[in-house]
Structure formats: C-alpha cells, structure tokens
Design an enzyme around this catalytic site. Structure first.
Site, PDB file in Angstrom:
ATOM      1  N   HIS A 175     -88.034 -73.201  38.622  1.00 18.36           N
ATOM      2  CA  HIS A 175     -86.407 -73.577  37.755  1.00 18.36           C
ATOM      3  C   HIS A 175     -86.336 -74.945  37.204  1.00 18.36           C
ATOM      4  O   HIS A 175     -85.760 -75.022  36.170  1.00 18.36           O
ATOM      5  CB  HIS A 175     -85.362 -73.465  38.945  1.00 18.36           C
ATOM      6  CG  HIS A 175     -85.355 -72.084  39.273  1.00 18.36           C
ATOM      7  ND1 HIS A 175     -84.701 -71.691  40.520  1.00 18.36           N
ATOM      8  CD2 HIS A 175     -85.619 -70.993  38.820  1.00 18.36           C
ATOM      9  CE1 HIS A 175     -84.685 -70.371  40.748  1.00 18.36           C
ATOM     10  NE2 HIS A 175     -85.315 -69.956  39.873  1.00 18.36           N
ATOM     11  N   GLU A 212     -77.687 -53.171  13.544  1.00 16.78           N
ATOM     12  CA  GLU A 212     -78.416 -53.028  14.651  1.00 16.78           C
ATOM     13  C   GLU A 212     -78.784 -51.788  15.405  1.00 16.78           C
ATOM     14  O   GLU A 212     -79.443 -51.696  16.322  1.00 16.78           O
ATOM     15  CB  GLU A 212     -78.277 -54.150  15.826  1.00 16.78           C
ATOM     16  CG  GLU A 212     -76.914 -53.981  16.330  1.00 16.78           C
ATOM     17  CD  GLU A 212     -76.737 -55.447  17.190  1.00 16.78           C
ATOM     18  OE1 GLU A 212     -77.331 -56.127  17.615  1.00 16.78           O
ATOM     19  OE2 GLU A 212     -75.575 -55.608  17.319  1.00 16.78           O
ATOM     20  N   CYS A 255     -80.874 -62.160  11.660  1.00 20.62           N
ATOM     21  CA  CYS A 255     -80.706 -63.090  12.775  1.00 20.62           C
ATOM     22  C   CYS A 255     -81.475 -62.698  14.088  1.00 20.62           C
ATOM     23  O   CYS A 255     -81.176 -63.166  15.228  1.00 20.62           O
ATOM     24  CB  CYS A 255     -79.285 -63.125  12.939  1.00 20.62           C
ATOM     25  SG  CYS A 255     -78.517 -61.543  13.866  1.00 20.62           S
TER      26      CYS A 255
END
Length: 825
Positions: A448, A693, A764
C-alpha cells in the site's frame, strides 16, 4: 436481529461473558443476563421467572438464543419457556453450546444478521475449533475452522496479481456481510482452511495467490445467492486491476524475493533519479504501560472505544485521500479499518485483559505482535507486506489509548529517506518538498505504501535489504543516489560516478521537460490541424496536475469520489464546494462534468440497492440516477451552481435509449427551474452531452445526435460491451488489449460520421493516451482526446510530429482491412 439471554449460576461470570461478547459483537446486539440468586444476585443459582422476563426483554420477532452454563440452569431455562406465550416460545432456542465460546460466537453471528438457526449453529460449533486445535497433529492448519455441514460449494480461481491481500479481502468481507448464511473459504491449491470468510486474519492466512483455486462453502437461507455473488466478486478482482501490465510497469506484479533472499536485487517502484544526503528517521520508540490492571471491564471498554475512534479516523482519512489522490488510494485506509473488526485479533486482546489482567494498550499490542508474526511467516511476499499495515493501524489505536507514538519521519532538510518499511499513513503524509526519494529495506511493489508513493510521484525503491549493512554504515551527510525506475542504488559514489548519475538525472529531467515545455501550446499537426487534448480528473490533485501539464480543458470530471467510502450521500452544499475546488485550477477552460456513474464495482451502500448477479449489466450510472431522483436532483443542482463561474458542460453516462437521455435532460431542466425559482445563482443554459459507450446507442448514434450538444466515446465500456468480455478478466486481455477490434472500430467510425458537421465528438477512454490508437481516432475524425493529466505533455508532443492527412489515410486503410478480414475477404 436475533436476541440472546445468558443464564448462569454466577452473576460475575455472566457479566464477564457479556463484556467479552460486547467487545466482539458491539453494543447493538440485544443481550440480557439472568444469573445468580437472592438479593443482589450474589448467591449461586438461577431463577426461571427471571429467565422468562429476560427472554421477553430481547424478543422482537427474530428469535432468541438462550445459553446456559450447567446443570439446573438448563432445567430453569426449560421451565421459563412455560411462562411464555406460544408465539414467543416458538421463537426461542435453548442452546447446548459451551457457555463462553458459544456466547461470543452467537453474538458475532447475530451482529452480521444471522438467522435464529444460524446463530444457534454458530454457538454450537464454537468449541469445535478449540478442540480441533488442541488435538490436531503437529502439522495441522491451526487457522482452520470445522467444515460446514450440508453446505453448498463453488470454486473460483483467484485472478488478482497480488492474490487475496488486505484490500480485496476487505471488500469480500463487506460483500459476505450482506448475506445471512454462514460462509467459509478454503484454499484448495495449498490445502489451507477452511476459515470464516468474515475474518480478515483468517482470509489473509489462506495465502490465496494468483491462480490458486478457492472453494467457497455456504450454509443458510440465502446460500445459493451468496455463492453466486461472492464467486463473481472474486472472479472480478474485488476492485483490483487484473490485467498484467507490460514489463517494467510500476504497477506490475513481478514476484518479490522471499524471506531468505538476502542477495535479492532492489526493486524500483516509482520512476525518477534522485541524489541527496541520506536520512535515517529515528526509531519510533514508545512505552506501552505494562503494569497490571485492577478493572478488566474498564480496560475492555477503553479498548472498544479506542477501536471505534480509530475506525472513524481511518474512514475520514479514506475520504480525504480518495478526494485528493483518487478513490482507489482511499480504499487502502478502508482496508486498514477492516482489520479492526477481526474477531480473532479482538478476542486475543480480550484474553490478555481478562486472563492476564493487562491494561488495554498492553493487551492490544501483544495481540497485534502475534498477528504480525502470523503475517511475517507467510510464504508469499505480497501478503507479508500487510504486516506493516497492521502495525500502522495498531499504533493509531495505541494513540487513542493515550500512548505517545512518535512518527519520526519529519526531515530537517531535503534528502533521501531510508526506512525499514513505510506505512500507508506515513507515505500519504510525506513532505514532497523535503523527501527527494525513498528507499525501503523491506516492502514490495504492490504494498500500500508503494501504491501511494507512485500516486504522489516520489521516486522509490523497495526490498533493498541486500544493502542494509552498507546503508547503515553511511552517516550524514553521506550522499545516496537512486533510480526509482531500475532499482539501482549508489552509496557515497565517487565524483566520477556521481557525475554519470547526475547526467542520467539530467537526461531524465530533460525528457520530462521536453514534453512539458510546450504543453500549454495547442496541439497542432505538421499540416496545421489543431486538436484539443484534455484531462480526465477525479479529484483536486488531478485537476492541478492537468493545469500544470497544459490540459486544454477537463474532458471528463468523474463525480463518484464524492459519493464513495461513506455512510450517507453528500449534501448539495458539500458537492458544490468539492466541484468548485476541482474547477478552480482549470478556470477559463471547458470542463465536462459526468453525472454519477455508480454501480458495478462502485457500490453506494446507503442506497440499499438489491443485489444483482451481474451489476455491470444492471442498475448503474444513469439507470441508478433515474431510480433515485432525489439524489440525482441534488447532484444536478450542485453541478449547475458550481458552474455559475466556470465553463461547465454536463454529460450523462451509460445512455442506452433515447428515453433515458430525454428523462435525464428533463431532470436537468427541473433542477434549473428549482434554482431559478429560489433565486439561486447557477449556470443556464448549459451544454449537454452523453457518453457513447453502449453498443445499442452507438449503432443508431444518428438518432441521438439531435438531442445533445456533444458526444464523448468511452472506449473502455464500449469495447467490453461489444465483445461481451469483462475488461477485468485476465483470461480475456488478449481479446481486449491488442489492436482495436473491427467491431469496435466500426462503431467508433459510425459515431464519428453521425456527429461530423453537427456536434463535437471526443474519446475519453484509456486508449486515447496511446499514440497507436490515438492516430486511428484522429484519422477517423475525432477532434478531442481526454486522458490522465500526466499523459498530456507526451501526447501533445506526439501530435505535433504527426500529419493529419497521413493519419486519415492510415485510419481508412485500417478500417477497410479490418472489416474485410472480419468478413473473410
């Protein structure tokens, strides 16, 4: 929720058991005590009437489990049933479980919504695990629980590059909590388990690595649905990115050396060449009170309060990091908070408090150290890295208990930080102005802290333990040099070597500078055609990066960050403030704000949506908003208000039908009317567009064009929906990640042709940032590309070296060849 009654001859025994159970299950579980006899219940004995009254006090229709210690307690409980009316009597189960273990197990089962039968079963099985542990062969798996009887099962292969580590396990536990059935998991590849799927430590101890086969077992009323949903969740990666990145990618899953690899080569995890004085932080020395406690109940209460305060701190940190660095980074701290709910860890701390009379802080730290050893003894390096996460959380709890735990990472001057390991909290708080680079002796590429260092752009190297002795011999102001891409380290390099490193640093900086130098200028091709290169943003840091890298606008502002990792939806004022903070760095440039695209892997628990077998094809994005119109109205009002001083456009995601688009536009007009009626300043009229999309919309794009002011093609979802291929499935990456599929290319071409001469069309998706696919998009007629802000300088530099006429010819040829090949000609 199922209620519980504790029947004991000894009042202090029952109350101590209640205290222990509260520590495991919390305060919301209804538990009554009927124990002791005589005045003040100080005598040993039981009272049937008192037991009956206790049952009635916790009965509310879900049933009551009665746990008894021995002998006449059972007889008194049976007699108490005669004092109850028939409906109540039918909902009571007298349980033959071990009193203490059974009570704790029943409390935890009741806390997560178990049915009457499930709570009673959990109590009855509680002692089996202890018996199995103490009578097991020396090589038996001590973490295993008794296998569920009469359970349904399913199997799934772990797709996560780093296996089932803390974050995906945290998500899995959250998913499992939605079901009433008892659920277990076991690793069929290495033979570990079964363990309760609700135990963080148990699940991580399975060491379920990528490619391992895991069996899920469920027994209960909704067992079949639980297995279906949980299997799909694991197969989908539980929020992890599953596709294997190319060699050298900082987010790759390159295997890390095991505990014995002393000669392992350090691993670069964040690109950048850094040179500076070495800095060793002082060890975080702190004193945990070791004197005995006189009041175990008080210490138990203090620990529970400290754990709850720490959960709140981590949830707030998750929201803040998610807002600034992105939702995925915030998820790290939510996973840390999940550790605090681990029943095994809490039970061990309580044992130290009750059995050994330890103070809360000492008991907690002893339990944590034992759990850390469990992590460190695991064979997989990615899982061993979670030990530092646990240590990080444990220190926060100690702080809440009044222990002074110094951070020790405040650098007096710029330099390179050398640490054994870095915790996520420390990585998120580093001062970039002083920390030139980070070298971790331990750690890993997928830890992490490494994820956060990459997110913050701080050059970093991990697993440098081979250099531990040499590094420790360096004393300030000794010089350390590092390459966060290759993992190379130079300790006190000679002047000649230092000069070469410095030249490498200059070359790297020049490359970055070259691409960034003219990033504010328009992207104009060699034949004089201009294109807009915009940024996809999801938080303030993204917007600032985009502004600094010359973005021509915000092509996609994701609004999900405001709605995730919280217990309730943000109100209108909070949304307005958050949007304005993001828009401010890009003032004067257009910004496309996409309305909420939740659902799928982005759940909003406070909406209490029904579970779906395939959420990506269910109620997500615009469908979710149109089913929660109050939430939608609040967001639309906030967007219009935030846009009053900015060049804002509104875009609706996942539009599949004209009706959805028209309803969304009607809601936007309604938001305007309500603001106008109240005299509230807002943007109107506002350009309105849609994400293209969904194949159903792309195929008939010409019907949608008259309804909108612009269109943005989302290549990620368009591709996976066209090919019926989950983009997170590693088995399908060859289909998804290679050259543009002919069917997808044909749809993009159809959308562009439908829009040409009428409205602007942009791309995009992730493909917009890759020169190969960008050349196709621009050649087909797309005039705007939107991508990560960090990719903009390189993309603008690339566009300036291209000819549009050449890209158009190549795109036409490619389209013809692909479609001909698809048709078999």
């Amino acid at each position: 929720m199922v209620g519980m009654v504790l029947v004991s001859h000894c009042r202090p025994l029952a109350e101590a058991t209640l205290t222990l159970t509260r520590a495991m299950a919390g305060e919301e579980v209804r538990i009554a005590v009927a124990a002791g006899a005589g005045a003040g219940h100080v005598e040993l004995g039981t009272d049937a009437m008192e037991i009956a009254q206790a049952i009635q006090s916790v009965a509310d229709g879900d049933g009551v489990v009665v746990l008894m210690d021995m002998g006449s307690a059972v007889l008194s409980a049976e007699m108490a049933l005669d004092f109850l009316d028939e409906p109540t009597r039918g909902q009571v189960r007298l349980c033959a479980a071990a009193f203490v273990e059974g009570t704790v197990a029943a409390g935890v089962a009741a806390k997560v919504g178990g049915s009457l039968a499930e709570v009673a079963r959990e109590a009855s099985l509680a002692l089996t695990q202890k018996m199995g542990h103490l009578t097991a062969a020396p090589d038996a798996d001590a973490d295993s629980a008794p296998v569920l009887r009469n359970a349904r099962t399913t199997r799934v292969t772990v797709p996560n590059p780093a296996g089932l580590h803390a974050r995906p396990v945290a998500r899995l536990i959250q998913e499992a909590g939605k079901f009433q059935s008892e659920i277990q998991a076991r690793n069929l590849t290495n033979g570990k388990g079964p363990v309760s799927i609700r135990s963080m430590t148990g699940m991580v101890a399975l060491e379920a690595l990528r490619g391992h086969e895991v069996e899920l077992l469920a027994a209960g009323a909704d067992e079949e649905q639980a297995l279906t949903v949980l299997r799909a969740a694991i197969a989908g990666g539980l929020g992890d990115v599953l596709q294997a990145p190319p060699q050298g990618d900082a987010d790759g899953d390159r295997a890390a050396p095991g505990p014995g690899a002393a000669d392992a080569k350090p691993i670069g995890v964040c690109k950048g060449v850094a040179i500076g004085p070495v800095y060793y932080p002082q060890a975080a020395v702190f004193e945990v009170p070791t004197s005995p406690s006189a009041d175990a109940g008080r210490e138990s209460g203090l620990l529970r309060a400290a754990l709850e305060k720490t959960r709140s701190v981590l949830r707030e940190q998750a929201r803040e990091v998610g807002r600034v660095m992105g939702g995925e980074r915030g998820e790290i701290f939510n996973a840390q908070a999940m550790v605090l709910n681990d029943p095994a860890l809490l039970a061990q701390a309580e044992r130290y408090i009750r059995r050994d009379r330890r103070q809360a802080a000492h008991a907690w730290w002893l339990a944590v150290e034992e759990a850390i050893k469990t992590y460190q003894n695991l064979s997989d390096d990615n899982l061993r890295q979670r030990a530092e996460d646990l240590r990080d959380v444990a220190r926060l709890v100690l702080g809440q208990l009044g222990v002074n735990v110094p951070d020790g990472l405040v650098m007096p001057r710029p330099g390179i930080l050398v640490v054994n390991e870095l915790t996520p909290g420390q990585a998120a708080a580093l001062d970039k102005g002083r920390v030139l680079g980070v070298v971790c002796l331990e750690g890993g590429r997928t830890s992490h802290s490494s994820i956060l260092l990459r997110s913050r752009g701080i050059p970093a190297i991990v697993q440098a333990r081979h250099f531990a002795a040499s590094l420790s011999a360096l004393t300030p102001p000794a010089v350390l040099a590092m390459d966060g891409d290759t993992g190379e380290l130079w300790l006190n390099p000679e002047i000649k070597e230092l000069k070469k490193i410095h030249e490498r640093q200059i070359r790297w900086a020049e490359q970055v500078t070259l691409e960034k130098r003219d990033s504010a200028r328009p992207a104009v091709t060699l034949d004089g055609r201009s294109f807009e290169i915009c940024a996809n943003v999801g938080n303030v840091e993204d917007a600032e990066t985009a502004a600094g890298n010359g973005a021509d606008g915000i092509g996609l502002l994701r609004t999900e960050f405001m709605f995730l990792h919280r217990d309730e939806a943000p109100d209108e004022e909070e949304q307005v403030a958050a949007l304005r903070m993001i828009l401010r760095p890009m003032a004067g440039k257009p910004a496309v704000i996409r309305t909420l695209d939740a659902g799928g892997d982005k759940e909003l628990p406070y909406l209490h949506m029904p579970r779906e077998a395939n959420p990506y094809l269910g109620v997500r994005a615009i469908r979710l908003c149109l089913r929660n119109r109050a939430l939608f109205q609040q967001q639309l009002r906030a967007i219009l208000r935030a846009g009053a001083d900015y060049d804002v456009r509104v875009m609706f995601p996942m539009i599949a039908t004209l009706q959805e688009l028209q309803e969304a536009k009607a809601e936007l007009a309604r938001a305007h009317e309500s603001l106008a009626a109240a005299g509230t300043a807002h943007l109107w009229p506002v350009p309105t567009g849609m994400m293209m999309e969904v194949p159903a919309a792309a195929i008939i794009a010409h019907y949608f064009v008259p309804e909108v002011d612009f269109v943005s093609i989302g290549t990620n979802d368009l591709t996976q929906y066209t090919l019926a291929a989950d983009r997170g499935n590693p088995e399908l990456q060859g289909l998804l990640s290679k050259e543009l599929n002919p069917a997808v290319l044909a749809q993009i071409n159809r959308v562009v042709l439908s829009c040409q001469g009428k409205i602007p069309v942009s791309v995009c998706g992730e493909a917009a940032a890759h020169p190969e696919s960008a050349a196709v998009f621009l050649g087909l007629g797309v005039r705007e590309l939107s991508m990560s802000g960090r990719s903009i300088p390189a993309m603008k530099h690339w566009v300036r070296g291209q000819s549009l006429s050449a890209m158009e010819q190549s795109a036409r040829e490619l389209l013809t060849v692909r479609l001909s090949h698809m048709a078999g000609r």
